[in-house]
Design a protein around this motif. Sequence first.
Motif, short mmCIF file in Angstrom:
data_model
loop_
_atom_site.label_atom_id
_atom_site.label_comp_id
_atom_site.label_asym_id
_atom_site.label_seq_id
_atom_site.Cartn_x
_atom_site.Cartn_y
_atom_site.Cartn_z
N PHE A 185 0.82 -1.21 0.00
CA PHE A 185 0.00 0.00 0.00
C PHE A 185 0.85 1.26 0.00
N LYS A 186 1.96 1.23 0.71
CA LYS A 186 2.84 2.40 0.74
C LYS A 186 3.44 2.64 -0.64
N LYS A 187 3.81 1.57 -1.32
CA LYS A 187 4.39 1.69 -2.66
C LYS A 187 3.41 2.35 -3.62
N HIS A 188 2.13 2.06 -3.45
CA HIS A 188 1.11 2.61 -4.35
C HIS A 188 0.45 3.88 -3.80
N HIS A 189 1.10 4.46 -2.79
CA HIS A 189 0.67 5.77 -2.25
C HIS A 189 -0.78 5.75 -1.78
N ILE A 190 -1.17 4.63 -1.19
CA ILE A 190 -2.50 4.51 -0.61
C ILE A 190 -2.38 4.78 0.89
N PRO A 191 -3.04 5.83 1.41
CA PRO A 191 -2.95 6.14 2.83
C PRO A 191 -3.41 4.98 3.70
N ILE A 192 -2.71 4.76 4.81
CA ILE A 192 -2.95 3.62 5.67
C ILE A 192 -3.27 4.10 7.09
N ALA A 193 -4.33 3.53 7.67
CA ALA A 193 -4.68 3.82 9.06
C ALA A 193 -4.61 2.54 9.89
N LEU A 194 -4.27 2.72 11.15
CA LEU A 194 -4.36 1.65 12.13
C LEU A 194 -5.53 1.99 13.05
N ALA A 195 -6.45 1.05 13.23
CA ALA A 195 -7.63 1.27 14.07
C ALA A 195 -7.75 0.10 15.05
N THR A 196 -7.31 0.33 16.27
CA THR A 196 -7.24 -0.76 17.24
C THR A 196 -7.95 -0.38 18.54
N SER A 197 -8.59 -1.35 19.15
CA SER A 197 -9.28 -1.13 20.43
C SER A 197 -8.30 -0.99 21.59
N THR A 198 -7.02 -1.24 21.33
CA THR A 198 -6.00 -1.10 22.37
C THR A 198 -5.92 0.33 22.87
N THR A 199 -5.81 0.50 24.19
CA THR A 199 -5.66 1.84 24.76
C THR A 199 -4.21 2.31 24.60
N LYS A 200 -4.00 3.62 24.74
CA LYS A 200 -2.68 4.20 24.48
C LYS A 200 -1.61 3.62 25.40
N SER A 201 -1.93 3.45 26.68
CA SER A 201 -0.92 2.96 27.62
C SER A 201 -0.45 1.56 27.24
#
Length: 229
Positions: free
Chosen positions: A103-119
């Motif tokens: 995805f990075k090679k094809h310039h497609i923006p990537i998001a991470l969406a996780t239920s994990t809390t910041k700490s």
Amino acid sequence: MSGNPQIKYAIFDLDGTLLDTESIYTIATQKYLDAYANGVKFTYDVKKQLMGRHINVSTQILLDTYHINDTLEHAIQYKVETLNSLWPTVKPLPGAIRILNYFKKHHIPIALATSTTKSVFDIKMQGKKEILDYFDVIVLGDDPHVKEAKPNPQIFLHAGHLLGCTDMKQAIVFEDAVLGVQAGIASGAYTVAIPDHEQPEDPYFQNAYTVLKSLNEFDPKIFGLPNDY
């Protein structure tokens, strides 16, 4: 979902999708059950109710399901301490770095969406900066804009919004958990299921746009993407 996909954005869950953490959660939970529930077996039927949920919610479900006489606060503390001792052993799942590179090679923006809390996220991702660098957006479970956990699609909708996505039919969501797949589908995104290896035959996964055994099986052609994976 019908029509010909024209994917412009990619959104990934973390646990069990990019990182091999689900076995760690199973080990930590079984340790807790060994100590406080006479060693009752942590089954997949229970685990699938917990996967993708905030730790407060998932731990309360665990206590209720197994009728454990413990406080929520102590149960969470036990699980967090056990997990923190295990996080350094976690590795990327097969195909994780490959698909992020694609995805990075094809310039497609990537998001991470996780239920994990910041700490917890900060501890979990120590020594894994090479993965974090791929993401244009990171949305965590305690983000103030995410008031409802999966299977509510809010976390994916917010991640899409931050990426600049105004139509979730232009987004692809990658998930390993039933609740996450439900959330991905509800968001309107093309949802790819990579089921937890402990129970890949869960029938709900057939509702996803496609089901993979690993990220290495990803076929970009069916999403209207360049066929050079």
